[in-house]
Scaffold this active site. Structure first.
Site, mmCIF file in Angstrom:
data_model
loop_
_atom_site.group_PDB
_atom_site.id
_atom_site.type_symbol
_atom_site.label_atom_id
_atom_site.label_comp_id
_atom_site.label_asym_id
_atom_site.label_seq_id
_atom_site.Cartn_x
_atom_site.Cartn_y
_atom_site.Cartn_z
ATOM 1 N N GLY C 149 31.829 46.987 70.357
ATOM 2 C CA GLY C 149 31.994 45.546 70.484
ATOM 3 C C GLY C 149 31.465 44.833 69.254
ATOM 4 N N CYS C 150 31.853 43.580 69.104
ATOM 5 C CA CYS C 150 31.476 42.830 67.907
ATOM 6 C C CYS C 150 29.984 42.513 67.905
ATOM 7 C CB CYS C 150 32.301 41.556 67.792
ATOM 8 S SG CYS C 150 32.375 40.560 69.289
ATOM 9 N N TYR C 151 29.482 41.932 68.992
ATOM 10 C CA TYR C 151 28.053 41.634 69.030
ATOM 11 C C TYR C 151 27.218 42.906 68.876
ATOM 12 C CZ TYR C 151 28.890 36.810 70.731
ATOM 13 O OH TYR C 151 29.261 35.486 70.853
ATOM 14 N N THR C 153 27.879 45.658 67.343
ATOM 15 C CA THR C 153 27.897 46.132 65.956
ATOM 16 C C THR C 153 26.852 45.401 65.125
ATOM 17 O OG1 THR C 153 30.225 46.772 66.059
ATOM 18 C CG2 THR C 153 29.319 46.337 63.868
#
Lengths: 346, 346, 346, 346
Positions: C149-151, C153
């Site tokens: 996921g972006c957060y 990462t």
């Protein structure tokens, strides 16, 4: 306190009406309606209005609402407004309609541009186009106001003095308008989502936007003959504001100073029109939240063209503020009551 | 690898040149200059370029720089470029000048609009106006390119086919342009500070912007006679992008489809021009970071007016990208080398 | 050229995959799918991708697609991905799943946070969490990648060296993240409309966001014991970018320079991690469009707290770029192929 | 009408004072000062204030100004305010100082963080920290108000009830703040130019911001012992607004509802504090232009942490609005006079 009802109170013009009327000393909102939000509290949907009290959305039950106010503001979608306006008007109420349904005097033009017949032609005949700078005297006596569109307000106000004084060729008018995203309304639509609008800019509805006949109707009156205009709207990545740049060929050799003089005289005493000095032009940021229309202009001596820049807040002078200004005039309230002339900057 | 020097490498067009040339397979940057940042590392001032290597700003010492490259890009302020261009050109280098100093063929016009005499009139006579879509063959043989201005690029490309085909009255042209804030350059100035620009929109330099004579020079060539135009720039609250809306009276009864056809034919094979289908208009967001010019148009049958919408990234096709395109053509590199056609969206 | 299929190609991560893969020299996109846009041309829906060729959306017919590629990227909604991943994986394809369905190793945790059972537990056991900086060796041999996921990462990369070196108390971690609006996906929803997001800023999903268990899973591995964290996401009025500010109590008396040293050593050779010098902190604007994760940090001696600022582009290193990085590692392509390290600024 | 003078009236807090006081029924602005704009008309520099009348900037001649008002608002730079405050105060005037010069009770702390000695220690001892929610009774009797900083206002108001009720461990506080660009002031500086701030987000002054000792001073009072906090400010790409996210370990097992109860009781009757219901959190957009502080909070049971989100408009409750609130209290005017609680949305 005069009681008012706002029908269609959950769109951007509806909540702007609520905001403005909350600060108005002569009126009180007795009901707000919304079909899809009926039963919900205003402050729950719109936390910025929590200080407006305990208003709750109701369904638009016309018969029941009739007794609850003397003035009805209608911020319904085009088409949906026709019948509601007629009902409240025929039952003796004062009506200010923010939709386009009663703006075009000719029902055929309405049908052509809106794709619907006008069913209440006789009521249509009673409507006054609510641009105070043109029709203040009629508005005073009116019971039904067709509140102008946002683009037309900026375009017409930018042209009134020049057209009236026959300074320009009415066949040469180009109206290039740019509007903030609130002009598209409050809706679930990818086209108005943040990532599509932000850092973007585009034209839309070129030559086909429904505000065209409204602009042409009023400019034709002023010009004393039927005219067509080029009108191109664009979408700006800002919340609020319309800036309209207008071009028209000069018919006479007048310079900027003398044209400015014509504008200043025509708009002398107007509480919400500000004509800038030579060399100064308006910015939408300076009218945000106000009912002002700011105008700057120049005559280009190389091209013999008048260029006018006209700026408003689309939700205030372009919609809800002008509606309140019209109410103030109709009701004999001070014309500026409830309406700001100082914007929040930055 | 061909060596290039970038003089004036700390403004927005300078760093955009560095970005683009970093991805170019045929050239290598051997020096970048900046008076006020001399001695500083590129990556320290511009962290987004840290992957470009260990470039350090140098002062603009023309004699010393002469031997370090075959191609000189000059992104210096107007006026300051005159002498530097002349020096590198007279010493046998290929020069691409991003300033306005060599764009206007008539030194008198230059003096009128820029307030300075042109001191190198003979060199001026050697400069080729670097709009590949108009002058590709001359650019191939040129040693000195006057890279076009951003507004002129969008305006001229939007008008070339119509003017050339005599579809429009050249006396009737209105050019209404809107540019992102990077067009104002990188500078310490309250007028371009975030809080002034954000949520704002305004016109500026109405009738007096210095890109006017540049637009008129090229349109006059195309029209076959001297013309003047109304050109109004506006400041958009976005980083990049110019959208120009152009209005001109049709001379013939052509419809949108047939005018589109003229545009498609004229621009057939052009790697960086995209003409949209009928009813589709460009958005600045879709060309950001690319060297594209996207064009949409319509003929308004009610007003007999051609309306063209032309969009570029002001820092790419409007400046540094076009400069690289010109270099590619001059040097016989593939014309698209180093230049993007796909933007980062959203 | 290796063929790839993108399932779910009309959301922001899908079109970002198309953009990135279009510039990749080793692969070719053979199909893109979208249920609601099936039959439509890519370039019609996303004009910024018109240079990607003539791709047309197809429905997700797994059997038919099977033969058309060796690598399958899945950018489907959570839940919908479970079965598709299993199908392609069980049929011998390499799969990179951008959904959350295969990220959490414990199916019970998945069920708790996503409200769904995991039906393919055996396949789940084969998935490698695709964070190259942690699991590069496993990714090389994997056939199924759960793309982070972006957060997570941004948060995990900001903590890896400190946790691993036991510099901080794992019980004291606060992760305060701010994401651009593209993180919410491409959808028709008033909550992500321009006028709601622009000029706004808010926290959401406090203590309940589904990326919490993903962050905790990886941090627990690093800490060598189960830990919980405070994770608060916020919505920024920008298109792209995540900036995560992390706080954790120091267990030792190390100063900023020595902690920076630990980070530099741990990330030495990492092509997409940039650790800033002391006193320098990253800005989301400098990583936009790149696959970089930029990190700055300081030890506050007054509070004995490590403060790390970690920045990525949520659609690149936070989604599609990392997916391509994983593909490059799996396939033995150069790890940086197709991925930018220079952003477009401004 | 009580007369007021505004010293330093050309920055963002100065013009915000002018805006707010223009709508105040009890006061009249008799002079505004600005060294660099002396002699210029207010409306020329700030067109959004043209309806405020014919104010002209004057130089700050303290002796001459003394007789022109009873209340002096000082919006001067830190350092420059020391002497001016002392002068007006010692000459019997009421003074509201918007700089930091009289906020820190300990002159040594002032020297440490601001790099200057405090020359008027005796006057410093008379100053009341102008946070009405903490010191209303002292403000009533004060003649010198040190108007709080913007970040401290949001942080302290977010923590008062929890600290006072000893619900949290004062050693565990993390304050993560995000501010709009107007917080940086009105200045010619590339760092605040549109293209640098727009689409960007960054932290700054980590662990070293000068608002840290101000926050610590007030929290220490509340906690009953000296504490230090982690305070990290960030720059948001919006004009106005601060959102502060606060984390602190719970000392007791209280849940969200009971903590909310503590906050509601503590702030009962406060005209400008709004505590949201459980699960609802504030957005800076909803307080823009108002004097409100909106607070939402939750207790994370997994981490036993209280998370508070506190939001203000940095120029209103964070500066000029709070200054007017303080004046209202000092002068016995209605506390809400001139101050908005409804924001302009969108």
């Amino acid at each position: 306190m005069t009681k008012v009802v706002i029908c269609g109170g959950s769109g951007y013009t509806g909540i702007e009406l609520i905001r403005i009327l909350s600060g108005h000393s002569k009126v009180e909102i007795s009901a707000i309606t919304s079909e899809k939000s009926a039963g919900k509290k205003l402050a729950e949907l719109f936390p910025h209005l929590h200080a407006c009290g305990d208003l709750v959305y109701e369904p638009l039950n016309k018969e029941k609402l009739l007794t609850r106010a003397d003035i009805f503001f209608l911020a319904l979608p085009h088409g949906a407004s026709q019948e509601a306006v007629n009902f409240f008007y025929r039952n003796g109420k004062k009506v200010i309609d923010l939709s386009a349904d009663y703006r075009l005097r000719d029902p055929e033009t309405y049908k052509t541009w809106y794709g619907l017949p006008h069913v209440f032609v006789s009521t249509l005949g009673k409507a006054v186009y609510g641009l105070p700078e043109l029709y203040r005297n009629r508005i005073k006596k009116a019971a039904l106001i067709a509140n102008p569109g946002c683009y037309p307000t900026s375009a017409i106000l930018g042209l009134v003095p020049a057209l009236k004084a026959k300074l320009i060729d009415p066949e040469s008018i180009v109206i290039d308008s740019k509007s903030g995203a609130s002009g598209a309304g409050r809706k679930a639509d990818i086209a108005v989502s943040f990532c599509e609008v932000n850092e973007g800019f585009k034209a839309y509805g070129i030559g086909t936007h429904r505000h065209t006949p409204e602009i042409e109707q009023e400019l034709s009156c002023l010009a004393g003959g039927e005219i067509t205009v080029n009108f191109t709207p664009h979408l700006l990545p800002v919340d609020r504001g319309i800036l309209t740049t207008i071009y028209a060929r000069m018919t006479k050799g007048a310079d900027t100073a003398s044209v400015l003089n014509v504008y200043r005289k025509r708009y002398a005493g107007e509480p919400f029109i500000k004509v800038h000095d030579e060399g100064v032009f308006p910015n939408i940021k300076n009218v945000r939240g106000t009912n002002l229309c700011e105008i700057g202009l120049t005559v280009n001596p190389r091209t013999k063209t008048l260029i006018v820049v006209s700026t408003i807040d689309n939700l205030v002078k372009g919609a809800s503020g002008q509606a309140v200004q019209n109410m103030n005039i109709m009701m004999g309230f001070p014309e500026e009551e409830g309406l700001d002339r100082i914007s929040i900057f930055p």
